[in-house]
Design an enzyme around this catalytic site. Structure first.
Site, mmCIF file in Angstrom:
data_model
loop_
_atom_site.group_PDB
_atom_site.id
_atom_site.type_symbol
_atom_site.label_atom_id
_atom_site.label_comp_id
_atom_site.label_asym_id
_atom_site.label_seq_id
_atom_site.Cartn_x
_atom_site.Cartn_y
_atom_site.Cartn_z
ATOM 1 N N SER A 105 -4.087 3.188 8.724
ATOM 2 C CA SER A 105 -5.151 3.320 9.724
ATOM 3 C C SER A 105 -5.308 4.736 10.259
ATOM 4 O O SER A 105 -6.271 5.035 10.962
ATOM 5 C CB SER A 105 -4.913 2.360 10.899
ATOM 6 O OG SER A 105 -3.757 2.742 11.627
ATOM 7 N N LYS B 120 -2.408 5.307 17.078
ATOM 8 C CA LYS B 120 -3.855 5.539 17.108
ATOM 9 C C LYS B 120 -4.168 6.744 17.997
ATOM 10 O O LYS B 120 -3.335 7.207 18.781
ATOM 11 C CB LYS B 120 -4.583 4.310 17.694
ATOM 12 C CG LYS B 120 -4.428 3.028 16.906
ATOM 13 C CD LYS B 120 -5.186 3.049 15.608
ATOM 14 C CE LYS B 120 -5.143 1.696 14.908
ATOM 15 N NZ LYS B 120 -3.801 1.374 14.401
#
Length: 216
Positions: free
Chosen positions: A141, A178
């Protein structure tokens, strides 16, 4: 050991091209840290017996076993007379960080039950060693931020971060890496891969990513 340092955004990527410093068990870490501290204070290497006594080992034989393991892993050398010495071929000073296997709510990040092993990192790259740990990256990701599966990220524990920082956060009992971002005034976690969705609150920030270790 050949190392390459370069920056990507607001963190440093450390690529180690060939492994010289091997990972340590918890007891090997304790022995090595004691030896380093002893040498700084006393200006000499502790004896096998002194190591055993200081760390509460059952015998000098146990101490010798751990010292030999540190020789095999490249941290110590043993001369022809059997004496042990610190090895410092590259001139670096190292701090030893825990590699955390799993982050769980309510459990301290670097608790022994979470720690897989210990890894030396150049001290000059870590501002607060006591507040830092390593975490193995899972998934893709964050590939557009040059963070790939299997990388070890260096994380500084802190409950807050600034917009644009790469953070480790806890969401629904699982850790995720993230960008900390914002949408319509609401904080969110944004991936660096268009195939993944933005994560919205509630989530808990565990720490800020300050570096990355990749081994070839």
């Amino acid at each position: 050991m050949k190392k390459l340092y370069f920056s990507s955004g607001n963190y440093v990527i450390i690529i180690i091209m060939r492994v010289y410093k091997a990972y340590l068990s918890k007891k090997q870490k304790e022995v090595l840290e004691f030896i380093i501290g002893y040498c700084r204070k006393e200006k000499r290497m502790p004896t096998v017996r002194e190591v055993a006594r200081a760390l509460g080992l059952k015998s000098s034989g146990s101490s010798y076993f751990h010292l030999k393991a540190l020789v095999d892993k490249g941290y110590l050398v043993q001369d022809k007379n059997g004496r042990f010495h610190l090895r410092s071929n590259d001139g670096e000073e190292y701090c030893i960080l825990p590699l955390v296997g799993t982050i769980r709510a309510g459990v301290p990040v670097d608790s022994p039950e979470n720690t897989e092993e210990y890894i030396p990192i150049p001290r000059r790259l870590i501002k607060n060693p006591d507040l830092s740990f390593l975490l193995r990256v899972k998934g893709d990701s964050m590939i557009e931020a040059h963070i790939i599966e299997g990388d070890l990220i260096i994380v500084q524990k802190q409950p807050t971060a600034e917009k644009g920082d790469i953070v480790v956060a806890l969401k629904d009992g699982e850790s995720t890496v993230k960008y900390l971002s914002e949408e319509y005034g609401i904080p969110c976690l944004r991936p660096a891969n268009k195939r993944y969705s933005v994560i919205y609150p509630p989530f808990t920030i565990i720490g800020k990513v300050i570096g990355l270790l990749r081994v070839f």
